[in-house]
Design a protein around this motif. Structure first.
Motif, PDB file in Angstrom:
ATOM      1  N   MET A  53       0.842  -1.197   0.000  1.00  0.00           N
ATOM      2  CA  MET A  53       0.000   0.000   0.000  1.00  0.00           C
ATOM      3  C   MET A  53       0.875   1.244   0.000  1.00  0.00           C
ATOM      4  O   MET A  53       1.886   1.301   0.707  1.00  0.00           O
ATOM      5  N   ILE A  54       0.478   2.222  -0.805  1.00  0.00           N
ATOM      6  CA  ILE A  54       1.192   3.495  -0.890  1.00  0.00           C
ATOM      7  C   ILE A  54       0.580   4.478   0.107  1.00  0.00           C
ATOM      8  O   ILE A  54      -0.627   4.728   0.086  1.00  0.00           O
ATOM      9  N   PHE A  55       1.427   5.017   0.991  1.00  0.00           N
ATOM     10  CA  PHE A  55       1.014   5.988   2.004  1.00  0.00           C
ATOM     11  C   PHE A  55       1.850   7.260   1.868  1.00  0.00           C
ATOM     12  O   PHE A  55       2.925   7.246   1.265  1.00  0.00           O
ATOM     13  N   LYS A  56       1.386   8.329   2.500  1.00  0.00           N
ATOM     14  CA  LYS A  56       2.228   9.503   2.707  1.00  0.00           C
ATOM     15  C   LYS A  56       3.223   9.155   3.813  1.00  0.00           C
ATOM     16  O   LYS A  56       2.838   8.764   4.914  1.00  0.00           O
ATOM     17  N   ALA A  57       4.501   9.284   3.509  1.00  0.00           N
ATOM     18  CA  ALA A  57       5.534   8.907   4.469  1.00  0.00           C
ATOM     19  C   ALA A  57       5.766  10.014   5.484  1.00  0.00           C
ATOM     20  O   ALA A  57       5.677  11.201   5.155  1.00  0.00           O
ATOM     21  N   LYS A  58       6.073   9.632   6.698  1.00  0.00           N
ATOM     22  CA  LYS A  58       6.526  10.621   7.672  1.00  0.00           C
ATOM     23  C   LYS A  58       7.865  11.176   7.199  1.00  0.00           C
ATOM     24  O   LYS A  58       8.708  10.422   6.691  1.00  0.00           O
ATOM     25  N   PRO A  59       8.087  12.467   7.337  1.00  0.00           N
ATOM     26  CA  PRO A  59       9.342  13.049   6.846  1.00  0.00           C
ATOM     27  C   PRO A  59      10.541  12.583   7.659  1.00  0.00           C
ATOM     28  O   PRO A  59      10.448  12.339   8.863  1.00  0.00           O
TER      29      PRO A  59
ATOM     30  N   GLY B  30      12.958  10.351  -3.564  1.00  0.00           N
ATOM     31  CA  GLY B  30      12.622  11.770  -3.509  1.00  0.00           C
ATOM     32  C   GLY B  30      11.141  12.084  -3.421  1.00  0.00           C
ATOM     33  O   GLY B  30      10.747  13.253  -3.347  1.00  0.00           O
ATOM     34  N   LEU B  31      10.282  11.068  -3.398  1.00  0.00           N
ATOM     35  CA  LEU B  31       8.833  11.286  -3.280  1.00  0.00           C
ATOM     36  C   LEU B  31       8.443  11.463  -1.819  1.00  0.00           C
ATOM     37  O   LEU B  31       9.198  11.125  -0.907  1.00  0.00           O
ATOM     38  N   ASP B  32       7.214  11.966  -1.586  1.00  0.00           N
ATOM     39  CA  ASP B  32       6.712  12.070  -0.211  1.00  0.00           C
ATOM     40  C   ASP B  32       5.838  10.875   0.150  1.00  0.00           C
ATOM     41  O   ASP B  32       5.173  10.857   1.182  1.00  0.00           O
ATOM     42  N   THR B  33       5.834   9.862  -0.712  1.00  0.00           N
ATOM     43  CA  THR B  33       5.064   8.642  -0.470  1.00  0.00           C
ATOM     44  C   THR B  33       5.990   7.444  -0.338  1.00  0.00           C
ATOM     45  O   THR B  33       7.151   7.489  -0.753  1.00  0.00           O
ATOM     46  N   VAL B  34       5.459   6.360   0.227  1.00  0.00           N
ATOM     47  CA  VAL B  34       6.243   5.138   0.380  1.00  0.00           C
ATOM     48  C   VAL B  34       5.303   3.941   0.259  1.00  0.00           C
ATOM     49  O   VAL B  34       4.150   3.985   0.688  1.00  0.00           O
TER      50      VAL B  34
END
Length: 344
Positions: A101-107, A117-121
């Motif tokens: 599953m693709i989520f917004k990653a914690k920075p 370099g994306l803000d997702t993982v």
């Protein structure tokens, strides 16, 4: 570098192998391990230097993100900003298992090379007992793409990893042949309607039973820059000889083989078992059911490299269910090429 391949089963010696693998990962090394889909090449996902070793060993493009593997569902909240209701339903239904599953990653949690370099993982919890035991013993997230040279067929046995990466990695945990045979389904949950970025064993139909409507584009259009998931941008799964897709029709396939042989081409055929009576120079059966085809596809593509084949013909299948994953891999392997007498 010497590469060890250690068989892991239920005997006492296996515990030493697990300990060796955990220590190597914790020290910033890379280790190949079995999952239920294909063998993965793992590094601790928070260690930039370790993750870069994956790219180096595989010859992988640096803008191709990596999937992160975790050993427990509870860990997920440490790595992502929000976990939606749909994500929870998917976890309950399909984890552990072949769903990423693709989520917004914690920075500032994962190594930059993991997310390209994306803000997702992309994150998943594998169901293979060896992978789970290793992840739980390690207690850290592991980035693990397929353990093959970039662009080649993914490995479904430890010997495939050894053939590709011997001398480039320190350790392969040999847990036998994988089960599913194609990489995990990748589901983008950052969209209002979730989108399948890469089809796999968890099908659109299965997902929709759990979370409602899901989009599955026939061809994912590429955005500028890094793709959101592995396998979206580059040619994959290719043996040495060019692959051509062909309709799953015995008469059409037989005519193609005969025509190519009159032109002095040596032909390998990848097809269901009931095509065995035809007369290619080499025949590799992928079974008859879609589950069998998924399980045997990469093995058959790799087997072509042990021949002198100049052309590989691979029969197409339905895109229903797991057929979508099979056709996705075949189209990647063939670079979208279909056989016609005019293009040979």
């Amino acid at each position: 570098m010497e590469t060890q391949r250690l068989v892991v089963d239920n005997n006492v010696e296996s515990e030493k192998s697990y300990t060796q693998a955990v220590n190597l990962l914790a020290e910033g090394e890379i280790v190949a391990l079995p999952t239920e889909t294909v063998y993965g090449l793992g590094a601790v996902a928070t260690n930039e230097a370790a993750v870069k070793k994956i790219y180096s060993a595989k010859g992988r493009p640096s803008d191709n993100p990596l999937i992160v593997h975790i050993g427990t569902k509870e860990e997920l909240s440490e790595y992502v900003d929000t976990i939606s209701e749909k994500a929870v339903k998917c976890m309950d239904a399909f984890w552990p298992g072949p769903l990423t599953m693709i989520f917004k990653a914690k920075p500032n949690v994962f190594a930059k090379s993991v997310t390209a370099g994306l803000d997702t993982v992309g994150i998943r919890m594998p169901s293979h007992p060896v992978a789970l035991k290793l992840l739980q013993a390690l207690g850290m997230p592991v980035a693990a793409p397929s353990a093959n040279r970039s662009g080649k067929p993914s490995p479904t046995e430890a010997i495939h990893v050894e053939q590709d990466l011997a001398g480039k990695i320190p350790l392969i945990l040999d847990g036998g042949a994988t089960g599913v045979g194609v990489e995990s389904t990748v589901l983008d949950l950052t969209k209002e309607i979730p989108v399948i970025l890469r089809p796999g064993a968890i099908t659109k139909e299965m997902l929709e039973e759990v979370i409602g409507p899901v989009d599955q584009p026939t061809h994912i259009e590429q955005e500028q820059g890094a793709p959101k998931a592995p396998g979206m941008k580059y040619t994959h799964y290719a043996p040495n000889a060019p692959v051509y897709l062909i309709e799953r029709n015995k008469q059409i396939v037989q005519e193609a083989i005969q025509y190519l042989q009159t032109k002095d081409y040596k032909v390998a055929l990848i097809a269901p078992a009931f095509f065995k009576e035809l007369s290619p120079d080499w025949f590799f059966s992928i079974g008859n059911t879609q589950d069998e085809m998924a399980s045997h596809l990469f093995h058959a593509l790799r087997a072509c490299d042990s021949t002198d084949a100049q052309i590989v013909l691979a029969t197409a299948t339905s895109t229903e269910g797991v057929g979508a994953a099979i056709m996705n891999r075949l189209e990647k392997s063939a670079g979208g090429k279909w056989y016609t007498p005019n293009n040979k």
